[in-house]
Design a protein around this motif. Structure first.
Motif, PDB file in Angstrom:
ATOM      1  N   ARG A  56       0.873  -1.159   0.000  1.00 21.72           N
ATOM      2  CA  ARG A  56       0.000   0.000   0.000  1.00 21.72           C
ATOM      3  C   ARG A  56       0.924   1.226   0.000  1.00 21.72           C
ATOM      4  O   ARG A  56       1.427   1.665   1.046  1.00 21.72           O
ATOM      5  CB  ARG A  56      -0.911  -0.011   1.222  1.00 21.72           C
ATOM      6  N   CYS A 103      -4.531  -2.430   6.178  1.00 25.62           N
ATOM      7  CA  CYS A 103      -4.924  -1.159   5.583  1.00 25.62           C
ATOM      8  C   CYS A 103      -6.301  -0.765   6.107  1.00 25.62           C
ATOM      9  O   CYS A 103      -7.179  -1.621   6.256  1.00 25.62           O
ATOM     10  CB  CYS A 103      -4.973  -1.325   4.073  1.00 25.62           C
ATOM     11  N   ALA A 104      -6.487   0.527   6.360  1.00 20.99           N
ATOM     12  CA  ALA A 104      -7.808   1.038   6.780  1.00 20.99           C
ATOM     13  C   ALA A 104      -8.886   0.669   5.763  1.00 20.99           C
ATOM     14  O   ALA A 104     -10.063   0.529   6.103  1.00 20.99           O
ATOM     15  CB  ALA A 104      -7.756   2.551   6.940  1.00 20.99           C
ATOM     16  N   TYR A 241      -8.547   8.773   6.381  1.00 21.32           N
ATOM     17  CA  TYR A 241      -8.367   7.771   7.431  1.00 21.32           C
ATOM     18  C   TYR A 241      -9.092   8.140   8.723  1.00 21.32           C
ATOM     19  O   TYR A 241      -8.531   8.112   9.817  1.00 21.32           O
ATOM     20  CB  TYR A 241      -6.868   7.533   7.698  1.00 21.32           C
TER      21      TYR A 241
END
Ligand SMILES: [Mo]
Ligand SMILES: [Mo]
Lengths: 401, 401
Positions: A56, A103-104, A241
């Protein structure tokens, strides 16, 4: 002339020096590079091989020369501390942890099915587990002059990456100071991943590993650490985020109203079988596999699996080591940084033509996953942790009498 | 003769010396005494008055003489430390925290509606918020000889109450050692509740207050503290207050397979209106109130409220102080021990004849409540934290033209 021109074009492309990637990866975006492994590979190994660990990147992968690399630590009474890679490796004890990063946006594609969100269309594999080696951030901050009275005026530790956009803006994020200095926080300035130098895609030569915390705060290609009264002012900390209510849209969203994501909630997903798979009736049973993890060092204590869409449940077998190996000692409370892999083998229900397989996990604070996606839908498509569901067709054997 | 006999009977009843209780309490059990306040009183005050703070006694209330009270601390290198109440008050600084306590069985009645469980039939008010004053357990353990090397062999702090059953068995529970000794754990040996001596029902003269942790570990009438390699061997630690899968029944349950509940998950409920209430169409709007709290010091960051059974949501206003007072400073990360009260006023939907009002909360690890009760149902009826739902009838005004 043509060669020169080509070279000029090539050099002006900030992505011209990207590393090679494993061909099995599913690419969600090429520039910057974002990719995840096939789900069934994830549950094959407790430690994800670095080559298939999800990638990412927010920006081009910077080329960092290890020999001239410098890490700057600012905002402490001792003034600026600058460390070379060699100093980071020799002045501080090496600490090793096994930690899962997520990852969010993992599982964002399930939110996209409810209503379009903004972001990369991740499947269920923007999560991986590795062993990280490096200096403790706590030790480095102490060497740079940290003492408990600093905590009276400073509340955050900011990280700046060496990756930058065309205007020179670097990637940045911050974490709470108490996570950084707590003896039980286990935050690393990591220079090893799975026993090797960290690969370019994962932050060579040094990255932050903030176990239990969303991937976005685990800043790669780390250039600067700033102890501060303020959070990072970066786009990714302030205007990205964060989680919002399902009714919040891009016209009404106030990014100041929500906290930056740090610890992630309880999560699990089914890696095998995949959605739409076909199982032969003659096989008589079905094996379901997956992963489960929770943020904040909370240990997964149970995974429930249903073959009938959530009406009845059975408890999965879990493992916290490579297959066949005995699990290590239980982590101390609040320091369960690694995922668990789980598995259930169950008889095929006699009448069913289709199975809706569902999983949900429970952590040691007894937090559970929400049942459905729409009530947790959010405009940025983060924090997608509803029960994971896959549908499987049971094919009757044609040759059967 | 009769008078003597009566006195003899009275004295043989271990419940003959119970304190008086507030008449507004809803009594779930008389001996031992278990009661909760009416929900609408709960959301009237940020600090719950001690008289209506929920009462959860496992055994008769012991009569403890403050002048001769002794607290014994065992299992540390210094040998047994014994403290009088006066010594506890004078040898250690007084520390004050505002912390919410919640019974593991809060909202059990909603699980009972799905399928019968074992336990007191609590409504939504086995939760309350108070200000507690006392010595830090950390300070007392340090005075008794605790040092970090103790943590190499001991992992738990056991509490023994002075309340006992007819066989002399006392109430007991334990918490992880790191919660007890961490500077940020805020565990108190409390001798004050809301600025007064702790009332008999709440542990006079000294109780443990373990913020963020299930009520059952906040041992009242505290007699002994034991630092140990083992958890408490008490019934309530080993064979009660644990969560299981919905498919687990009393024939198959293995209490060793689940961890003792410590930190509680995200929770919220609607206190106003109550289920079955009637709202007049002429009032044009409806005000919904409630509480929200999460365990482990995780701060509630948002409460979503729906008037249509969960199809659409609006964000509630929250407060973290008495009405009209400015909230205090935000708690440091991981130390949000107090609940938040919340409120929404919304227009009555034009077409609706009935409202299904629903609430769900989110904490700063972005954990959410599960949507429905059946998938979290468990045989002991603990950890009931699905979305809370109340139905309200809208009465059309008969006199309307
Ligand atoms: Mo991410
Ligand atoms: Mo309880």
């Amino acid at each position: 002339e043509d060669v020169k021109k080509q070279r000029a074009i090539k050099t002006s492309d900030p992505y011209s020096t990207e590393p090679e990637r494993h061909p099995a990866l599913h690419i969600n975006n090429l520039k910057p590079f974002n990719a995840e492994p096939p789900p069934e590979l994830l549950s094959d190994s407790f430690i994800t091989p670095s080559a298939i660990f999800f990638k990412r990147n927010h920006l081009p992968v910077p080329q960092v020369d290890a020999a001239s690399y410098q890490l700057h630590i600012e905002g402490l009474p001792g003034g600026v501390l600058t460390l070379s890679l060699e100093e980071l490796k020799t002045r501080f004890p090496k600490h090793t942890i096994t930690a899962t990063l997520q990852c969010a946006g993992n599982r964002r594609s399930e939110m996209n099915k409810v209503k379009q969100v903004k972001g990369l269309n991740w499947g269920i594999a923007a999560i991986s587990n590795a062993t990280w080696g490096g200096a403790r951030l706590r030790d480095v901050l102490l060497a740079a002059g940290y003492s408990p009275d600093v905590a009276q005026r400073a509340f955050h530790v900011q990280f700046e990456g060496l990756d930058k956009d065309v205007t020179g803006t670097t990637y940045g994020a911050s974490i709470p100071l108490n996570k950084a200095v707590n003896e039980e926080g286990d935050v690393l300035l990591a220079y090893e991943m799975n026993g090797q130098d960290i690969p370019p895609d994962h932050g060579y030569p040094v990255r932050a590993v903030v176990p239990g915390t969303v991937g976005a705060r685990n800043v790669k290609w780390l250039g600067k650490i700033i102890v501060s009264a303020e959070e990072s002012s970066s786009h990714w900390q302030q205007n990205d985020y964060k989680g919002f209510a399902p009714g919040t849209d891009w016209d009404t969203v106030d990014f100041k109203s929500a906290p930056a994501i740090q610890e992630l909630p309880i999560q699990s997903a089914i890696t095998v079988p995949t959605d739409g798979a076909v199982v032969d009736r003659s096989s008589e049973e079905v094996t379901v596999k997956g992963y489960a993890w929770s943020g904040g060092g909370r240990e997964v204590v149970r995974v429930d699996v249903s073959l009938d869409g959530g009406k009845t449940w059975q408890v999965a077998q879990m493992r916290s080591s490579e297959k066949g190996q005995a699990p290590g000692p239980s982590p101390p409370p609040g320091r369960a940084w690694a995922w668990k892999l789980w598995e259930v083998t169950a008889p095929l229900p006699a009448e069913a033509q289709e199975l809706e397989i569902v999983c949900k996990a429970v952590d040691n604070s007894y937090n559970m996953q929400p049942d459905t996606v729409p009530p947790i839908w959010n405009l940025r498509g983060v924090l997608s942790n509803a029960w994971h569901r896959v549908k499987v067709e049971i094919r009757e054997d044609d040759n059967e009498e």
